[in-house]
Scaffold this active site. Structure first.
Site, PDB file in Angstrom:
ATOM      1  N   HIS A   1      43.939  45.191  51.767  1.00  0.00           N
ATOM      2  CA  HIS A   1      44.077  43.786  51.752  1.00  0.00           C
ATOM      3  C   HIS A   1      45.207  43.213  51.773  1.00  0.00           C
ATOM      4  CE1 HIS A   1      43.631  44.083  47.101  1.00  0.00           C
ATOM      5  NE2 HIS A   1      43.680  42.890  47.178  1.00  0.00           N
TER       6      HIS A   1
ATOM      7  N   GLU B   1      47.258  48.249  45.472  1.00  0.00           N
ATOM      8  CA  GLU B   1      46.489  48.232  44.175  1.00  0.00           C
ATOM      9  C   GLU B   1      45.784  49.667  44.335  1.00  0.00           C
ATOM     10  OE1 GLU B   1      45.491  43.620  43.301  1.00  0.00           O
ATOM     11  OE2 GLU B   1      44.042  44.927  44.167  1.00  0.00           O
TER      12      GLU B   1
ATOM     13  N   HIS C   1      38.574  44.037  42.494  1.00  0.00           N
ATOM     14  CA  HIS C   1      38.444  43.237  41.558  1.00  0.00           C
ATOM     15  C   HIS C   1      38.786  41.588  41.934  1.00  0.00           C
ATOM     16  CE1 HIS C   1      43.227  44.267  41.096  1.00  0.00           C
ATOM     17  NE2 HIS C   1      42.797  43.137  41.933  1.00  0.00           N
TER      18      HIS C   1
ATOM     19  N   HIS D   1      48.362  39.861  37.538  1.00  0.00           N
ATOM     20  CA  HIS D   1      48.419  39.481  38.562  1.00  0.00           C
ATOM     21  C   HIS D   1      49.403  38.044  38.120  1.00  0.00           C
ATOM     22  CE1 HIS D   1      45.270  41.538  40.008  1.00  0.00           C
ATOM     23  NE2 HIS D   1      45.306  41.223  41.283  1.00  0.00           N
TER      24      HIS D   1
HETATM   25  C1  DHB Z   1      41.875  38.638  46.301  1.00  0.00           C
HETATM   26  C2  DHB Z   1      41.835  40.023  46.009  1.00  0.00           C
HETATM   27  C3  DHB Z   1      42.629  40.536  45.010  1.00  0.00           C
HETATM   28  O1  DHB Z   1      42.730  41.965  44.656  1.00  0.00           O
HETATM   29  C4  DHB Z   1      43.225  39.532  44.024  1.00  0.00           C
HETATM   30  O2  DHB Z   1      43.734  40.126  43.014  1.00  0.00           O
HETATM   31  C5  DHB Z   1      43.166  38.152  44.436  1.00  0.00           C
HETATM   32  C6  DHB Z   1      42.454  37.987  45.612  1.00  0.00           C
HETATM   33  C7  DHB Z   1      41.032  38.356  47.410  1.00  0.00           C
HETATM   34  O3  DHB Z   1      40.589  38.992  48.609  1.00  0.00           O
HETATM   35  O4  DHB Z   1      40.638  37.096  47.622  1.00  0.00           O
HETATM   36 FE    FE Z   2      44.205  42.147  42.942  1.00  0.00          FE
END
Ligand code: DHB
Ligand code: FE
Length: 295
Positions: free
Chosen positions: A193, A240, A12, A59
């Site tokens: 990530h 996540e 997302h 978030h």
């Molecule tokens: C990014 C990924 C995410 O899941 C998020 O909530 C905000 C930013 C990213 O990779 O930039």
């Molecule tokens: Fe996220």
């Protein structure tokens, strides 16, 4: 009776919203990523779900660090979006399905999940981006939604085992629901990530492929890692994956994989999309004329 038709699991990343707003889907950076949603569009056009139950993490738009439920179920008549700081134009307001929300809540509380109930709730990029990817064109997605927020932000986080169990009770509530709905379950976020700290930019394809391999047939395998192990394996925001695990739980034992793509990176994230369908949906697709028409 309601029928669960399948599960859609997708990243997302907010930058996807920027690409959509600029119409950059065919740019060389974005095209391989957006192409992964072709099979999803085709499947949705065939199966035409009427409700999406969306497991995601907020978030900081609806909940902030001072007020963070572990599990929260939306029970609102509609859900508006707003910009939580990424500079994206707001996505369309989505229609809710309070009857199904309350059926899920009743079932969860009866079975030991004392969830927060939200009769007013905003949805952030973790709901809007997956909907915009799945139903492109800028209009609101043509179905009702039930958002279920899982805290993946402020520790202590719920365990993977607990999230899978949450999803399984949601699945039981969906199976028992008397409303005449075709329900698709979404799990959003991930895969690996990390946005900040010393390991910012961390991506772990080995763990991501473990998740993609195990999720369809053996989701319990993903619950063997503790939260701290998942942070180590997937990065601080890679937790996540809890949303994917919960969503998988709602699909029941047996599912068929329709499509899967994995693309590194989109922004800071290992982007993935996976579509699973239930036995019932597979059988209905095989004899397409048996699908009842919905307005
Ligand atoms: C990014 C990924 C995410 O899941 C998020 O909530 C905000 C930013 C990213 O990779 O930039
Ligand atoms: Fe996220």
């Amino acid at each position: 009776m309601a029928e669960v038709v399948g599960g859609l699991f997708t990243s997302h990343v907010p930058a996807i919203g920027g690409a959509i707003a600029r119409g950059a889907q065919n740019d060389s950076y974005w095209k391989p990523f957006f192409d992964g949603y072709g099979p999803v569009h085709q499947w949705l056009a065939e199966v035409r779900p009427t409700v999406a139950v969306v497991f995601y993490n907020d978030h900081g738009l609806n909940f902030f660090l001072d007020n963070m439920p572990t599990f929260a179920v939306g029970a609102a008549p509609s859900y508006a979006n707003a910009d939580e700081g990424w500079g994206l134009p707001p996505f369309p307001t989505q229609q809710g399905c309070p009857e199904l929300s309350w059926a899920i809540i009743e079932h969860l509380v009866e079975n030991g999940f004392d969830v927060s109930t939200c009769q007013s709730m905003k949805i952030d990029h973790a709901v809007t981006i997956p909907l915009a990817l799945s139903w492109p064109g800028g209009e609101r997605a043509p179905l009702k939604i039930v958002p279920i927020a899982i805290n993946t932000v402020q520790h202590p986080l719920p365990s993977a085992k607990r999230c899978l169990q949450l999803g399984r009770w949601v699945g039981a509530a969906l199976a028992a629901y008397e409303g005449d709905e075709r329900i698709v379950v979404l799990g959003t976020g991930g895969l690996s990530h990390q946005l900040d700290g010393e390991r910012a930019g961390f991506i772990n394809p080995e763990y991501d492929h473990f998740c993609l391999d195990k999720l369809p047939k053996d989701p319990d395998a993903l619950t063997r890692h503790s939260i701290h192990e998942i942070v180590e394996l997937a990065g601080t925001q890679g937790v996540e994956i809890l949303n994917w695990i919960a969503a998988r739980g709602a699909l029941g034992q047996k599912v068929h994989e329709v499509s899967q793509t994995y693309h590194i990176p989109i922004s800071n994230t290992a982007a993935a999309v996976m579509l699973l369908e239930t036995e019932a949906a597979r059988a209905a697709r095989a004899t397409a004329s048996t699908l009842p028409a919905y307005a």
